[in-house]
Write an enzyme that holds these catalytic residues in place. Structure first.
Site, PDB file in Angstrom:
ATOM      1  N   HIS A  77      -2.327  -7.783 -10.097  1.00 50.86           N
ATOM      2  CA  HIS A  77      -3.374  -6.718  -9.489  1.00 50.86           C
ATOM      3  C   HIS A  77      -4.298  -6.630 -11.036  1.00 50.86           C
ATOM      4  O   HIS A  77      -3.831  -6.335 -11.809  1.00 50.86           O
ATOM      5  CB  HIS A  77      -2.551  -5.634  -9.449  1.00 50.86           C
ATOM      6  CG  HIS A  77      -3.017  -4.366  -8.910  1.00 50.86           C
ATOM      7  ND1 HIS A  77      -3.663  -3.413  -9.760  1.00 50.86           N
ATOM      8  CD2 HIS A  77      -3.713  -4.099  -7.671  1.00 50.86           C
ATOM      9  CE1 HIS A  77      -4.458  -2.509  -9.183  1.00 50.86           C
ATOM     10  NE2 HIS A  77      -4.300  -2.795  -7.875  1.00 50.86           N
ATOM     11  N   HIS A 118      -2.516   1.349   1.069  1.00 48.90           N
ATOM     12  CA  HIS A 118      -1.605   1.832  -0.173  1.00 48.90           C
ATOM     13  C   HIS A 118      -1.973   3.440  -0.160  1.00 48.90           C
ATOM     14  O   HIS A 118      -2.628   3.640  -0.519  1.00 48.90           O
ATOM     15  CB  HIS A 118      -2.248   1.311  -1.453  1.00 48.90           C
ATOM     16  CG  HIS A 118      -1.713   1.435  -2.903  1.00 48.90           C
ATOM     17  ND1 HIS A 118      -0.857   0.521  -3.222  1.00 48.90           N
ATOM     18  CD2 HIS A 118      -1.949   2.636  -3.704  1.00 48.90           C
ATOM     19  CE1 HIS A 118      -0.630   1.095  -4.622  1.00 48.90           C
ATOM     20  NE2 HIS A 118      -0.901   2.372  -4.800  1.00 48.90           N
ATOM     21  N   HIS A 130      27.512  18.766  16.235  1.00 55.42           N
ATOM     22  CA  HIS A 130      27.192  17.485  15.815  1.00 55.42           C
ATOM     23  C   HIS A 130      28.363  16.526  15.754  1.00 55.42           C
ATOM     24  O   HIS A 130      28.371  15.289  16.286  1.00 55.42           O
ATOM     25  CB  HIS A 130      26.424  17.481  14.475  1.00 55.42           C
ATOM     26  CG  HIS A 130      25.108  18.164  14.614  1.00 55.42           C
ATOM     27  ND1 HIS A 130      24.069  17.445  14.099  1.00 55.42           N
ATOM     28  CD2 HIS A 130      24.749  19.374  15.265  1.00 55.42           C
ATOM     29  CE1 HIS A 130      22.960  18.101  14.091  1.00 55.42           C
ATOM     30  NE2 HIS A 130      23.163  19.223  14.724  1.00 55.42           N
TER      31      HIS A 130
END
Ligand code: AKG
Length: 395
Positions: free
Chosen positions: A80, A201, A298
């Site tokens: 980069h 990004h 749950h």
């Protein structure tokens, strides 16, 4: 090649930037050995690209970049760089498969960072791209701070680089200000403006990095930048694990066939140790309670069928679900399940009585799993001896 008009939720590529963006994380210092371990782990996981810090940043950065290029990984190696010929000349000598070029295009960055205007940016971008292409390497051009850039600057710039055959353009939410709707709109229009691939990004300052990545794919982006645990400048970018969590819910087949998901936890631990942080309790997939179920309603349903309260199967990532049973919220189904695991079989009536006693006990103070296990044992033994159950409460 992108497919205009169609989302790419089922055919995206990951550019992992732990060894570039992640190196910008406050706590990060990776030595060569750690970088190599991380690169190999990411490769094993199956990321498509690994992005490395610019070789122009320091002599060690250059040596490490060259060392990683020599590993012969399956993932393509990118570096980069700033949109500058000096950086480009160094980058193409390192052995990388491609170069990710960036320059700020918002008025903030044009005025207060590099001080160049859009016509200079266009000229230098074309020069750098032509140069990298002449070396037969992949080249991506990105406009830093895209969401605060003027689209009247951005679109002609993207079109100009697309015309000369850039492989990808990059859209960067550098300050994490974009929301999913804005991302969808910008990428959808861009999808019709350029024919090359679109990399995105997203910084996470306002909590949208994963949602933004998803919307970018829906709108036709092809590549998503990630880092392990989301590390990067400030509070980082789209986390690799978080993106996997989002994408597996949308297309389990694509994600589980393409990526070696069971290695996620190990990679996260590797990076967490390297940058001296702990994995957060609420981390996607690997946080300690990511697959814990506690409330009676749950646990009953999950014990019957986990899909009632799980959108992600922990087994896909080599993880296990956990039924918490040491609390005042515990239901009798969880106690029954635990007792059966301990091979302490009772009637449903007894499990219910045992649960009522446990709830009374756990209402007073925090209790441990060991205490509840002994409680179940004592209850089981007492019922065999015919002792009154209420004598057990709080013992
Ligand atoms: C950012 O804009 O936050 C970056 O780190 C650069 C992203 C890019 O090169 O697209």
């Amino acid at each position: 090649m992108a497919h205009p008009g169609l989302g790419n939720v089922s055919r995206f590529k990951i550019i992992d930037s732990t060894l570039r963006e992640g190196e910008q994380f406050e706590n990060a210092f990776f030595d060569t050995d750690q970088k190599i371990k991380i690169a190999k782990a990411l490769d094993d996981f199956g990321v498509d690209y690994i992005e490395l810090t610019s070789p122009a940043a320091s002599s060690k950065s250059r040596a490490d970049c060259e060392a990683i290029c020599k590993l012969g990984l399956n993932a393509k190696i990118l570096t980069h760089i700033r949109c500058h010929m000096d950086d480009a000349r160094i980058a193409v000598e390192t052995g990388v498969d491609g170069v990710n070029v960036v320059i700020g295009t918002s008025s903030h960055l044009m005025s207060h960072s590099h001080g160049k205007d859009i016509s200079y940016i266009t000229k230098i971008a074309l020069e750098v791209i032509e140069f990298v292409k002449s070396k037969h390497l992949e080249i991506r051009f990105s406009s830093e701070d895209s969401f605060r850039s003027d689209i009247n600057d951005l679109f002609p710039l993207y079109q100009a680089v697309d015309r000369i055959g850039v492989n990808r353009i990059g859209v960067a939410d550098t300050v994490g200000c974009a929301n999913p709707r804005q991302v969808y709109e910008l990428v959808r229009v861009l999808r019709h403006v350029v024919s090359c691939d679109i990399e995105t990004h997203f910084h996470n300052d306002s909590g949208c990095a994963i949602a933004n990545a998803f919307c970018a794919l829906e709108a036709g982006a092809t590549h998503i930048d990630t880092t392990v645990l989301g590390i990067g400048e400030r509070n980082g970018i789209t986390p690799l694990g978080g993106l996997m969590a989002r994408m597996i819910v949308s297309d389990r087949g694509y994600v589980s066939n393409k990526y070696n998901l069971k290695t996620l936890k190990d990679i996260e631990e590797l990076v967490a140790n390297a940058v001296q942080i702990k994995i957060p309790f609420n981390n996607y997939i690997t946080g300690f309670c990511a697959f814990s179920h506690k409330a009676g309603i749950h646990t009953k349903a999950v014990l019957n069928n986990p899909s009632t309260y799980e959108s992600i199967n922990p087994a896909d990532f080599g993880m296990k679900r956990h039924i918490a049973y040491a609390s005042r919220l515990t239901g009798w189904n969880a106690i029954k399940s635990r007792a059966e695991t301990l091979k302490l079989f009772m009637t449903d009536e007894r499990y219910k009585e045992c649960t009522a006693s446990i709830k009374a006990f756990a209402d007073v103070r925090r209790v441990s799993v060991e205490e509840i296990d002994s409680f179940i044992h004592a209850f089981y033994d007492a019922q065999k001896l015919g002792a009154p159950q209420d004598t057990l409460v709080g013992k």
